[in-house]
Design an enzyme around this catalytic site. Sequence first.
Site, PDB file in Angstrom:
ATOM      1  CG  HIS A  77      12.058  27.526  11.800  1.00 58.33           C
ATOM      2  ND1 HIS A  77      10.913  27.758  11.083  1.00 58.33           N
ATOM      3  CD2 HIS A  77      12.604  26.389  11.309  1.00 58.33           C
ATOM      4  CE1 HIS A  77      10.758  26.793  10.195  1.00 58.33           C
ATOM      5  NE2 HIS A  77      11.769  25.952  10.312  1.00 58.33           N
ATOM      6  CE  LYS A 108       9.589  27.208  15.130  1.00 58.64           C
ATOM      7  NZ  LYS A 108       8.962  28.412  14.670  1.00 58.64           N
ATOM      8  CD  GLN A 126      -1.092  27.248  18.491  1.00 61.11           C
ATOM      9  OE1 GLN A 126       0.018  27.752  18.574  1.00 61.11           O
ATOM     10  NE2 GLN A 126      -2.195  27.903  18.783  1.00 61.11           N
ATOM     11  NE  ARG A 166      -1.484  -1.518   3.659  1.00 61.87           N
ATOM     12  CZ  ARG A 166      -1.705  -1.566   4.968  1.00 61.87           C
ATOM     13  NH1 ARG A 166      -2.904  -1.308   5.453  1.00 61.87           N
ATOM     14  NH2 ARG A 166      -0.733  -1.865   5.799  1.00 61.87           N
ATOM     15  CG  HIS A 168       9.232  33.820  11.652  1.00 57.67           C
ATOM     16  ND1 HIS A 168       8.544  33.030  10.769  1.00 57.67           N
ATOM     17  CD2 HIS A 168       9.342  35.028  11.059  1.00 57.67           C
ATOM     18  CE1 HIS A 168       8.232  33.726   9.688  1.00 57.67           C
ATOM     19  NE2 HIS A 168       8.715  34.945   9.841  1.00 57.67           N
ATOM     20  NE  ARG A 201       5.337  30.351   4.304  1.00 62.02           N
ATOM     21  CZ  ARG A 201       4.175  30.999   4.466  1.00 62.02           C
ATOM     22  NH1 ARG A 201       3.973  31.723   5.564  1.00 62.02           N
ATOM     23  NH2 ARG A 201       3.230  30.916   3.568  1.00 62.02           N
ATOM     24  CE1 TYR A 205       6.839  26.288   9.992  1.00 63.88           C
ATOM     25  CE2 TYR A 205       4.708  26.015   8.934  1.00 63.88           C
ATOM     26  CZ  TYR A 205       6.003  26.483   8.912  1.00 63.88           C
ATOM     27  OH  TYR A 205       6.469  27.149   7.808  1.00 63.88           O
ATOM     28  CG  ASP A 209       9.252  36.922   7.234  1.00 66.40           C
ATOM     29  OD1 ASP A 209       8.967  37.235   8.403  1.00 66.40           O
ATOM     30  OD2 ASP A 209       8.900  35.847   6.720  1.00 66.40           O
TER      31      ASP A 209
END
Length: 176
Positions: free
Chosen positions: A119, A72, A46, A23, A62, A59, A132, A168
């Site tokens: 990050h 994270k 979260q 599969r 941060h 991105r 995330y 950013d």
Amino acid sequence: MIFSPTRLEGAYIIEMERRVDERGFFARTWCAQEFARHGLADTLIQCGMSHNVQRGTLRGMHYQSAPYGEDKVVQCLAGAIHDVIVDLRSSSPTYCQWLGVELTAHNGRMIYVPPGFAHGLITLADDTRVGYFMGREHAPRAEAGVRFDDPAFGIEWPLPVSVISERDRQWPDYVP
């Protein structure tokens, strides 16, 4: 799950152990017991996802300022990214050092980012999705960042930036 320490103290590359059959495969992407066994945050509070339309989308960089620092796990769900972390913990032996790693939907690698790290990422393919998984609730009042091209770090990005948010682009230089 296979946890491999990186050269930045407290950061890990995590490889999925795939169970393959006709599969396809099944693999765990989270196990509180395994995270705890490695001394990492074992609570998942979260989850979020970003969709990036164009290759070269950046991105970052941060982080959440103390006392709201978040740990994270970052995983590429579709496409490919060059993921970058920077150690901003002044007491760390790897302070102001950075690490870049390629995360793709195909290789299934993830990166554990400890609190106190900045990050960021740049997409290596069009139509890239990134997951995330955070151990702390996001605190908008603690949002912070540093420039992706800050000379204090000398991050080497694998391709030119084609898309970046104004926010950013305007993060301040880091002052150690």
